[in-house]
Design an enzyme around this catalytic site. Structure first.
Site, PDB file in Angstrom:
ATOM      1  N   PRO A 229       0.831  -1.212   0.000  1.00 32.20           N
ATOM      2  CA  PRO A 229       0.000   0.000   0.000  1.00 32.20           C
ATOM      3  C   PRO A 229       0.863   1.259   0.000  1.00 32.20           C
ATOM      4  O   PRO A 229       1.905   1.292   0.664  1.00 32.20           O
ATOM      5  CB  PRO A 229      -0.792  -0.107   1.306  1.00 32.20           C
ATOM      6  CG  PRO A 229      -0.704  -1.529   1.712  1.00 32.20           C
ATOM      7  CD  PRO A 229       0.564  -2.079   1.144  1.00 32.20           C
TER       8      PRO A 229
ATOM      9  N   GLY B  25       3.612   3.991   5.293  1.00 31.41           N
ATOM     10  CA  GLY B  25       4.718   3.647   6.191  1.00 31.41           C
ATOM     11  C   GLY B  25       5.306   2.278   5.944  1.00 31.41           C
ATOM     12  O   GLY B  25       6.036   1.762   6.785  1.00 31.41           O
ATOM     13  N   LEU B  26       5.008   1.687   4.787  1.00 31.45           N
ATOM     14  CA  LEU B  26       5.542   0.351   4.515  1.00 31.45           C
ATOM     15  C   LEU B  26       6.686   0.376   3.497  1.00 31.45           C
ATOM     16  O   LEU B  26       7.151  -0.668   3.058  1.00 31.45           O
ATOM     17  CB  LEU B  26       4.423  -0.579   4.028  1.00 31.45           C
ATOM     18  CG  LEU B  26       3.361  -0.897   5.088  1.00 31.45           C
ATOM     19  CD1 LEU B  26       2.189  -1.647   4.469  1.00 31.45           C
ATOM     20  CD2 LEU B  26       3.957  -1.721   6.226  1.00 31.45           C
ATOM     21  N   GLY B  27       7.112   1.570   3.125  1.00 32.92           N
ATOM     22  CA  GLY B  27       8.313   1.663   2.280  1.00 32.92           C
ATOM     23  C   GLY B  27       8.073   1.384   0.804  1.00 32.92           C
ATOM     24  O   GLY B  27       8.984   0.953   0.103  1.00 32.92           O
ATOM     25  N   SER B  28       6.858   1.656   0.337  1.00 30.88           N
ATOM     26  CA  SER B  28       6.555   1.307  -1.061  1.00 30.88           C
ATOM     27  C   SER B  28       7.490   2.010  -2.045  1.00 30.88           C
ATOM     28  O   SER B  28       7.943   1.394  -3.013  1.00 30.88           O
ATOM     29  CB  SER B  28       5.095   1.629  -1.385  1.00 30.88           C
ATOM     30  OG  SER B  28       4.861   3.003  -1.187  1.00 30.88           O
TER      31      SER B  28
ATOM     32  N   ALA C 229      10.621   3.068  -1.724  1.00 33.35           N
ATOM     33  CA  ALA C 229      11.966   2.481  -1.750  1.00 33.35           C
ATOM     34  C   ALA C 229      11.933   1.085  -2.374  1.00 33.35           C
ATOM     35  O   ALA C 229      12.853   0.695  -3.109  1.00 33.35           O
ATOM     36  CB  ALA C 229      12.529   2.411  -0.334  1.00 33.35           C
TER      37      ALA C 229
ATOM     38  N   ASP D  31      14.740   3.266   5.502  1.00 33.57           N
ATOM     39  CA  ASP D  31      13.852   2.500   4.617  1.00 33.57           C
ATOM     40  C   ASP D  31      14.644   1.773   3.539  1.00 33.57           C
ATOM     41  O   ASP D  31      14.494   0.562   3.345  1.00 33.57           O
ATOM     42  CB  ASP D  31      12.829   3.426   3.939  1.00 33.57           C
ATOM     43  CG  ASP D  31      11.675   3.775   4.855  1.00 33.57           C
ATOM     44  OD1 ASP D  31      11.831   3.633   6.071  1.00 33.57           O
ATOM     45  OD2 ASP D  31      10.620   4.187   4.337  1.00 33.57           O
TER      46      ASP D  31
END
Ligand code: PMV
Length: 316
Positions: free
Chosen positions: A98, A102-105, A107, A149
């Protein structure tokens, strides 16, 4: 067919303070990934990146000076790194991760693209080099990122990260579940990082002790994870969340999910990443993770999933 991928990540402890030189702990989420696939094109077609999520096709040109799109920028960096002309190819980038939560999409898609393009050039890009290039992309997204990240995503290992130092790996001694729940509220890390900077510049004497305390919490949490001290781990998560809340990084939605997770049997819970929206995490004994997941979904989480640390080699 050439393909490459990179995982999502979650920050366990230490977000924001890490920008100011404090340590932070992060782990990859190996089950949630960005993918890049290379297809050759007719001679003379040049290189393009097809970003499926944003429905864009981006031409990549070595001569272009200002590259606004992060993926075109990443591709050009790889070409420059190897001193190569653009190959005649289209690289399609997709992601299960998503966006802006905050899940680093950002990078992860850059890392997958960088690996795939390097393979098309006949090269296996070393992680150290890829990490440096993805960090440049992170600067486009976030302004002044710490580098955590790109590091956890490129090395795909649990890391204790301190800005400007080589990342140190850590091991999780006893399996522990991390329930990740999305508030469904999109929040820009660039803005929350900028707000903390303003608070820091306006009243350093008030903000600095909070950042230092977060640093101590991080080292204690690393020890708790390594030794399986779950009671300490939960209390440290709660303390880290309270410190982030003092920095105005929580939100009503995050508070609701954090409280629901604790009431649902979590060891402790906190926001994860930039804050003000995005994700929260709750630590739980593996046997109670599904109950915590139900609790956060009932409290309005847009999505929730569980990662078990210490159970697979890739995640500690
Ligand atoms: O929002 P995320 O998960 O990309 O996390 C950003 C982490 C911060 O510490 C807030 C910023 C940074 O660059 O480290």
């Amino acid at each position: 067919m050439i393909t490459a991928s990179a995982p999502a990540k979650i920050i366990l402890f230490g977000e924001h303070a890490v920008v100011y030189g404090q340590p932070a702990l992060a782990v990859p989420v190996t089950t949630l990934r960005a993918h890049a696939t290379v297809e050759d094109r007719a001679v003379g077609s040049g290189l393009s990146v097809v970003a499926v999520d944003s429905d864009e096709t981006l031409p990549v040109d070595l001569t272009e000076h200002a590259v606004k799109h992060a993926l075109a920028f990443m591709a050009r960096q790889v070409l420059r790194f190897y001193g190569c002309q653009p190959p005649d190819a289209a690289i399609t980038v997709t992601s299960d991760i998503p966006l802006a939560s905050g899940l680093g999409s950002g990078a992860a898609v850059a890392a997958a693209l960088g690996r795939a393009l390097a393979l098309r050039l006949g090269q296996q890009i070393p992680d150290d080099a890829l990490n440096t290039l993805v960090f440049e992309v992170e600067k486009m997204h976030h302004g002044t990122p710490s580098g955590i990240d790109n590091t956890v995503i490129v090395y795909e290992r649990p890391v204790c990260f301190v800005r400007g130092q080589a990342p140190s790996l850590f091991r999780v001694g006893e399996p522990v579940a991390v329930v990740v729940a999305d508030t469904g509220v999109r929040a820009l890390t660039r803005e929350s990082v900028g707000d903390v900077r303003q608070q820091y510049d306006a009243d350093r004497a008030a903000v600095e002790p909070l950042l230092l305390r977060i640093g101590s919490v991080v080292y204690a949490a690393q020890r708790a994870l390594e030794t399986g001290d779950f009671a300490a781990l939960g209390a440290l998560a709660d303390e880290n969340h309270a410190l982030l809340r003092q920095l105005t990084l929580s939100s009503p939605e995050l508070e609701r999910l954090v409280l629901a997770a604790r009431a649902g049997g979590a060891l402790g819970a906190k926001l994860s990443g930039g804050g003000r929206g995005g994700n929260m995490i709750a630590f739980a004994l593996p046997g109670s993770a599904s109950r915590v997941e139900q609790a956060v979904l009932q409290a309005g989480a847009a999505r929730a999933f569980t990662v078990t640390l210490g159970a697979t080699p890739g995640e500690g």
